[in-house]
Enzyme design. Structure first.
Site, PDB file in Angstrom:
ATOM      1  CD  GLU A  95      -2.596   1.529   0.160  1.00  8.89           C
ATOM      2  OE1 GLU A  95      -2.398   2.677  -0.454  1.00  8.89           O
ATOM      3  OE2 GLU A  95      -3.448   0.928  -0.009  1.00  8.89           O
ATOM      4  CG  ASP A 120      -7.044   3.565  -6.400  1.00  5.20           C
ATOM      5  OD1 ASP A 120      -7.836   3.649  -5.350  1.00  5.20           O
ATOM      6  OD2 ASP A 120      -5.730   3.819  -6.517  1.00  5.20           O
ATOM      7  CE1 TYR A 145     -13.282   3.688  -2.777  1.00  2.24           C
ATOM      8  CE2 TYR A 145     -14.294   1.526  -3.398  1.00  2.24           C
ATOM      9  CZ  TYR A 145     -14.086   2.923  -3.608  1.00  2.24           C
ATOM     10  OH  TYR A 145     -14.255   3.358  -4.867  1.00  2.24           O
ATOM     11  CD  GLU A 146     -17.315  -4.746   1.455  1.00  3.68           C
ATOM     12  OE1 GLU A 146     -16.228  -5.101   1.851  1.00  3.68           O
ATOM     13  OE2 GLU A 146     -18.050  -5.693   1.323  1.00  3.68           O
TER      14      GLU A 146
HETATM   15  C1  SAM Z   1      -9.965   2.443  -3.286  1.00  6.94           C
HETATM   16  S1  SAM Z   1      -8.659   2.109  -2.225  1.00  6.94           S
HETATM   17  C2  SAM Z   1      -9.133   0.309  -1.665  1.00  6.94           C
HETATM   18  C3  SAM Z   1      -8.400   0.256  -0.382  1.00  6.94           C
HETATM   19  C4  SAM Z   1      -8.742  -1.105   0.662  1.00  6.94           C
HETATM   20  N1  SAM Z   1      -8.689  -2.291  -0.090  1.00  6.94           N
HETATM   21  C5  SAM Z   1     -10.316  -0.858   1.153  1.00  6.94           C
HETATM   22  O1  SAM Z   1     -10.936  -1.847   0.408  1.00  6.94           O
HETATM   23  O2  SAM Z   1     -10.599  -0.185   1.704  1.00  6.94           O
HETATM   24  C6  SAM Z   1      -7.171   1.424  -3.292  1.00  6.94           C
HETATM   25  C7  SAM Z   1      -6.015   1.158  -2.716  1.00  6.94           C
HETATM   26  O3  SAM Z   1      -5.126   0.711  -3.741  1.00  6.94           O
HETATM   27  C8  SAM Z   1      -3.832   1.190  -3.497  1.00  6.94           C
HETATM   28  N2  SAM Z   1      -3.214   1.013  -4.661  1.00  6.94           N
HETATM   29  C9  SAM Z   1      -3.320   1.728  -5.937  1.00  6.94           C
HETATM   30  N3  SAM Z   1      -2.354   1.099  -6.770  1.00  6.94           N
HETATM   31  C10 SAM Z   1      -1.513   0.279  -5.991  1.00  6.94           C
HETATM   32  C11 SAM Z   1      -0.539  -0.453  -6.479  1.00  6.94           C
HETATM   33  N4  SAM Z   1       0.030  -0.307  -7.597  1.00  6.94           N
HETATM   34  N5  SAM Z   1       0.288  -1.224  -5.419  1.00  6.94           N
HETATM   35  C12 SAM Z   1      -0.405  -1.021  -4.270  1.00  6.94           C
HETATM   36  N6  SAM Z   1      -1.504  -0.464  -3.607  1.00  6.94           N
HETATM   37  C13 SAM Z   1      -2.075   0.188  -4.749  1.00  6.94           C
HETATM   38  C14 SAM Z   1      -4.149   2.991  -3.310  1.00  6.94           C
HETATM   39  O4  SAM Z   1      -3.141   3.393  -2.653  1.00  6.94           O
HETATM   40  C15 SAM Z   1      -5.419   2.507  -2.542  1.00  6.94           C
HETATM   41  O5  SAM Z   1      -5.181   2.672  -0.952  1.00  6.94           O
END
Ligand code: SAM
Length: 234
Positions: free
Chosen positions: A91, A140, A216-217
Site C-alpha cells: 500500500e 482504484d 472503502y467497501e
Molecule cells: C480504493 S482503495 C481500497 C483500499 C482497501 N482495499 C479497501 O477496500 O478499503 C485502493 C487502494 O489501492 C492502493 N493502490 C493503488 N495502486 C496500487 C499498487 N500498484 N500497489 C499497491 N497498492 C495500490 C491505493 O493507494 C488505495 O489505497
C-alpha cells in the site's frame, strides 16, 4: 515521519494514485510506529532483487498477498485468523500504512510484512508458484474511459499474478464498479491457467464466508453492490 512520496516503479511507470499518497497528518502514535514497527516488518526492497517469501517467515504454511490494503483492516483480520500464514501487504497510501501499523501493533501480529509502495514491483520479484492467495479488494476504479489504462488490472499484470500463484492458489478481486468487474473478468478469463470459480450468480453476488468488510467497501462509492470474483490457478 516518512516523507510523502509519489511511489514509482521503473518497470511499470509511475503509480497513478486515485486518492492521495498522504491526505492528512498522520496521528503521532501511528507516526511513531513508522520508526519502531515498520523497520522490523518491512518487506525487503524489491529493487534489490528476488524475494523468497519463505525466508521472511520460515515455516509459514501459506503465503498471501494483499494489494492495496488501504487502512489494513482486512489484512490484519486475516493475519489474526491465519497466524501460520505469511501475509504480505502492499500500500503506497501512507495514512493507510499508519492505520495498518496500528492494527498490527494492537493485534501483536507477527506474520505480516509490508511494502509501502507499488505491489507490481513486488510481484515482479516473487518466485513462480510462491503464493497461495492474492487479494485485490476495491482497487482504484478509474472509471472514466480515458483513465481505464491506469487500472491495476491489465493483461500483463494478470499474467504476472498467475505466474506467482501456486497451482490451486486463489485470486480474489472485489469491486463495486460494474464496468471494472466486467473489465477485470474479461482479462482474467483470457489469462491461461486462471479459472473463474463461479457456477451461479450468488457466487459473485454474495461475499465469500471469509470476507472481511473493508473501509472503502463501507463507503459504498461505486455504482453497484460489491461483485466478488474468485479465480483459481490450475
Ligand atoms: C480504493 S482503495 C481500497 C483500499 C482497501 N482495499 C479497501 O477496500 O478499503 C485502493 C487502494 O489501492 C492502493 N493502490 C493503488 N495502486 C496500487 C499498487 N500498484 N500497489 C499497491 N497498492 C495500490 C491505493 O493507494 C488505495 O489505497
Amino acid at each position: 515521519m516518512p516523507a510523502s512520496k509519489p511511489p514509482s516503479d521503473a518497470a511499470h511507470g509511475p503509480l497513478r494514485s486515485f486518492g492521495r499518497i498522504k491526505s492528512r497528518a498522520i496521528k503521532p502514535r501511528q507516526a511513531a510506529l513508522f520508526d519502531t514497527l515498520l523497520p522490523a516488518i518491512a518487506l525487503p526492497d524489491p529493487a534489490a532483487g528476488a524475494i523468497d517469501p519463505l525466508a521472511l517467515m520460515p515455516g509459514a504454511k501459506q503465503v498471501w498477498l494483499e494489494i492495496g490494503f488501504g487502512g489494513g483492516e482486512h489484512l490484519a483480520a486475516q493475519a489474526a485468523r491465519h497466524p501460520d500464514a505469511l501475509m504480505i501487504g502492499c500500500e503506497p497510501f501512507l495514512n493507510g500504512v499508519g492505520s495498518a501499523l496500528r492494527h498490527i501493533d494492537e493485534g501483536e501480529l507477527k506474520n505480516v510484512r509490508i511494502h509501502t509502495d507499488d505491489a507490481r514491483a513486488v510481484v515482479d520479484v516473487l518466485p513462480d508458484a510462491s503464493l497461495d492467495r492474492i487479494m485485490i479488494l476495491f482497487p482504484d476504479p478509474w472509471h472514466k474511459a480515458r483513465h481505464n489504462k491506469r487500472r491495476l488490472i491489465q493483461d500483463d499484470f494478470v499474467g504476472a499474478l498467475a505466474r506467482v500463484l501456486k497451482p490451486g492458489g486463489r485470486l480474489r478481486f472485489v469491486t463495486d464498479w460494474k464496468d471494472y468487474a466486467d473489465w477485470a473478468l474479461e482479462r482474467f478469463l483470457r489469462t491461461p491457467r486462471l479459472h473463474w470459480l463461479a457456477d451461479e450468480a450468488d457466487d459473485w453476488r454474495l461475499a465469500p464466508p471469509d470476507h472481511v468488510i473493508t473501509r472503502y467497501e463501507e463507503k459504498k462509492l461505486g455504482d453497484t453492490a460489491p461483485i466478488f470474483l474468485e479465480l483459481e490457478k490450475r
